[in-house]
Design a protein around this motif. Sequence first.
Motif, PDB file in Angstrom:
ATOM      1  N   UNK A 506       0.826  -1.199   0.000  1.00 38.43           N
ATOM      2  CA  UNK A 506       0.000   0.000   0.000  1.00 38.43           C
ATOM      3  C   UNK A 506       0.870   1.262   0.000  1.00 38.43           C
ATOM      4  N   UNK A 507       1.945   1.234   0.778  1.00 41.31           N
ATOM      5  CA  UNK A 507       2.827   2.390   0.858  1.00 41.31           C
ATOM      6  C   UNK A 507       3.574   2.636  -0.452  1.00 41.31           C
ATOM      7  N   UNK A 508       3.683   1.589  -1.290  1.00 42.67           N
ATOM      8  CA  UNK A 508       4.410   1.708  -2.552  1.00 42.67           C
ATOM      9  C   UNK A 508       3.484   1.666  -3.764  1.00 42.67           C
ATOM     10  N   UNK A 510       1.214  -0.457  -4.709  1.00 39.25           N
ATOM     11  CA  UNK A 510       1.023  -1.763  -5.339  1.00 39.25           C
ATOM     12  C   UNK A 510      -0.326  -2.346  -4.931  1.00 39.25           C
ATOM     13  N   UNK A 511      -1.014  -2.969  -5.867  1.00 45.91           N
ATOM     14  CA  UNK A 511      -2.279  -3.643  -5.591  1.00 45.91           C
ATOM     15  C   UNK A 511      -2.004  -5.132  -5.389  1.00 45.91           C
ATOM     16  N   UNK A 512      -2.411  -5.651  -4.234  1.00 42.30           N
ATOM     17  CA  UNK A 512      -2.139  -7.050  -3.915  1.00 42.30           C
ATOM     18  C   UNK A 512      -3.424  -7.865  -3.934  1.00 42.30           C
ATOM     19  N   UNK A 513      -3.547  -8.777  -4.882  1.00 45.49           N
ATOM     20  CA  UNK A 513      -4.654  -9.718  -4.937  1.00 45.49           C
ATOM     21  C   UNK A 513      -4.277 -10.958  -4.139  1.00 45.49           C
ATOM     22  N   UNK A 514      -5.245 -11.813  -3.789  1.00 41.37           N
ATOM     23  CA  UNK A 514      -4.898 -13.053  -3.085  1.00 41.37           C
ATOM     24  C   UNK A 514      -3.879 -13.899  -3.848  1.00 41.37           C
ATOM     25  N   UNK A 515      -3.999 -13.957  -5.179  1.00 43.01           N
ATOM     26  CA  UNK A 515      -3.044 -14.742  -5.965  1.00 43.01           C
ATOM     27  C   UNK A 515      -1.642 -14.134  -5.895  1.00 43.01           C
ATOM     28  N   UNK A 516      -1.554 -12.810  -5.913  1.00 47.75           N
ATOM     29  CA  UNK A 516      -0.249 -12.158  -5.803  1.00 47.75           C
ATOM     30  C   UNK A 516       0.373 -12.388  -4.428  1.00 47.75           C
ATOM     31  N   UNK A 517      -0.455 -12.338  -3.410  1.00 48.96           N
ATOM     32  CA  UNK A 517       0.030 -12.595  -2.056  1.00 48.96           C
ATOM     33  C   UNK A 517       0.634 -13.993  -1.979  1.00 48.96           C
ATOM     34  N   UNK A 518      -0.110 -14.982  -2.462  1.00 46.97           N
ATOM     35  CA  UNK A 518       0.388 -16.354  -2.414  1.00 46.97           C
ATOM     36  C   UNK A 518       1.685 -16.484  -3.210  1.00 46.97           C
ATOM     37  N   UNK A 560       9.900  -9.501  -3.653  1.00 48.95           N
ATOM     38  CA  UNK A 560       9.014  -9.985  -4.714  1.00 48.95           C
ATOM     39  C   UNK A 560       7.942  -8.948  -5.038  1.00 48.95           C
ATOM     40  N   UNK A 561       7.487  -8.224  -4.033  1.00 58.19           N
ATOM     41  CA  UNK A 561       6.508  -7.160  -4.276  1.00 58.19           C
ATOM     42  C   UNK A 561       7.135  -6.061  -5.123  1.00 58.19           C
ATOM     43  N   UNK A 562       8.398  -5.761  -4.881  1.00 58.39           N
ATOM     44  CA  UNK A 562       9.082  -4.725  -5.667  1.00 58.39           C
ATOM     45  C   UNK A 562       9.134  -5.069  -7.151  1.00 58.39           C
ATOM     46  N   UNK A 563       9.071  -6.356  -7.474  1.00 63.78           N
ATOM     47  CA  UNK A 563       9.147  -6.797  -8.866  1.00 63.78           C
ATOM     48  C   UNK A 563       7.821  -6.633  -9.608  1.00 63.78           C
ATOM     49  N   UNK A 564       6.731  -6.437  -8.855  1.00 62.09           N
ATOM     50  CA  UNK A 564       5.403  -6.368  -9.479  1.00 62.09           C
ATOM     51  C   UNK A 564       5.244  -5.083 -10.293  1.00 62.09           C
TER      52      UNK A 564
END
Length: 564
Positions: A506-508, A510-518, A560-564
Amino acid sequence: MPKGTKASATHLLSNLAAFSLSTGSRRAKSVGRAVGLHGSSIDALVHASDVATKLLQGASLEVRSRAARERDGDRRLPSLLANSHAGIVQAVLGDERLRYRVTELEEEVTVTISPRTRGGIRLRDMRGRMQEVALHDAKPDESHLVDAVDFLLSEGMSIVRVGRFGITASGPAQLVQDLLSVSLGIGAARRPVIDRALRLFSIQGQSPEPADLFAAPRESLSIAGSRIHASIDDFTFTPPARPSIADRPPAVGYPVLQDAEVRRALGHDGSLDGHGVKVAIIDSGFFRQHPLFMRRPYDFESVDSGADETGHGTAMAWNILNVAPGCTLRGYRQDDIAGAIERAADDGAKIISCSWGWPDEQSFNLLELSIRSVIEEDGATVLCAAGNGERYWPASHPRVVAVGGVYANPQDGSLEASDFASGFRSDLYGNRNVPDVSGLCGLSPRGVYLPLPVPPGSIADVARHGPAFPEADETEADDGWIYDSGTSSATAQVAGVVALLMQYASAHGKTMTPDRIKSCLQAGAVAVERGRNAFGVPAVGQPNIATGWGLVNVKAALKEIDKL
């Protein structure tokens, strides 16, 4: 009961009775109309269900108290025991707590109802293939939903909840038996067996607890509804979900991980705390007044009232807060699990932690649809425990994050698969391996590993106290502390990790879906290629059946979030 409380409850009962008469009769055209709504939409029914539930909570206390007083002196064998297995009858008659629980079930049996669906699909026929069903088609046809509710009310049943996919109703055992033309008996949810040798026998070495008992037909947990009413496909009786936690006392003398060590093992450097992220936990109840929770102003509340008699929910809440102390944590009781999950999503939770399940992948269609709905329609990440030597569902559902166990040695930090935690290939869903990732979990035979808070004098506190390992944990029966772990604790830890990931995303922007989280959890997990799980499956390669992709790691998942 205090005089003021009794007067208040009596006044409420009187008002409700007058209100019921003012609607004409129990055969109101719709629940919505019965509470003053002018429509029969599903939204109106859901709203009406919520209103009715809140109104009746206070009155229910008085009714139960009165019934308990009237039972004094009544020593007749409860009718539910007449159709029960001899072993259950013997256990109940020998335990006053179990006898009292049976009298409660005589007064109120809960059942879930599947109305006919929009797509004409009978959900019971889709067990194991529920992923093929479109959520829109699985939802109740509106006219059939209204007719089903009206029918249940006309028969004297109480509507507990009108949900997204079904109806939860309750009534006295005799009323339910007459309505369904079946005999109900007492069943006991299977408790985890610690000694693996006992798994070779059909009769377990542990007596049931009151929370294990439920009422249902002995032949099947589902009853075809079409013969009872044209708008109903099925009636389903759901056994209590079992906590994924050790039942036997652990010992403080064994090597354990303290709270700070847990965070370090998960790759958590303290730079994030989960602030602004709403997490829901579905469990046995929550003792918010524990001194551990009072040390700092945690944003932690129990949405549902009621004591945490087992201590499980309180312990799991701490596993979340230890990892994500700044999150907004809301606890929901698991009395109506599908309802709790839906309410959590409706309340805005984006993470739902479920440290329980049913063994042998026993699944329930309406609950499965509720889980899919909050994931696919609300974008919530649902985490479920894989089990401690059991093949747990809903952990095997492909859309949830299934959590297993990894043991981090407190002495040298080395990692190995926990031989207390489950890992398996699903028989219910094709190409589904459990777990996806793992949290921290102790070793067999007791899972002794983590200091956990529980309500003083709770079942867990009393059961585990004593002088020495392995029969006791050297704590007192009412000190509010146990040493334990299991995939229950692992699941709650990973839920806390997800809160950190969502705060960072959220601070960066990025939108996180359940699939992205997993995906981020899996890609950032630390490979574990030593040891075997509870079924003797070796941890070989990444991923593997024993631990999934391995132990979750906050720092690596953030990359890994940074790569999204």
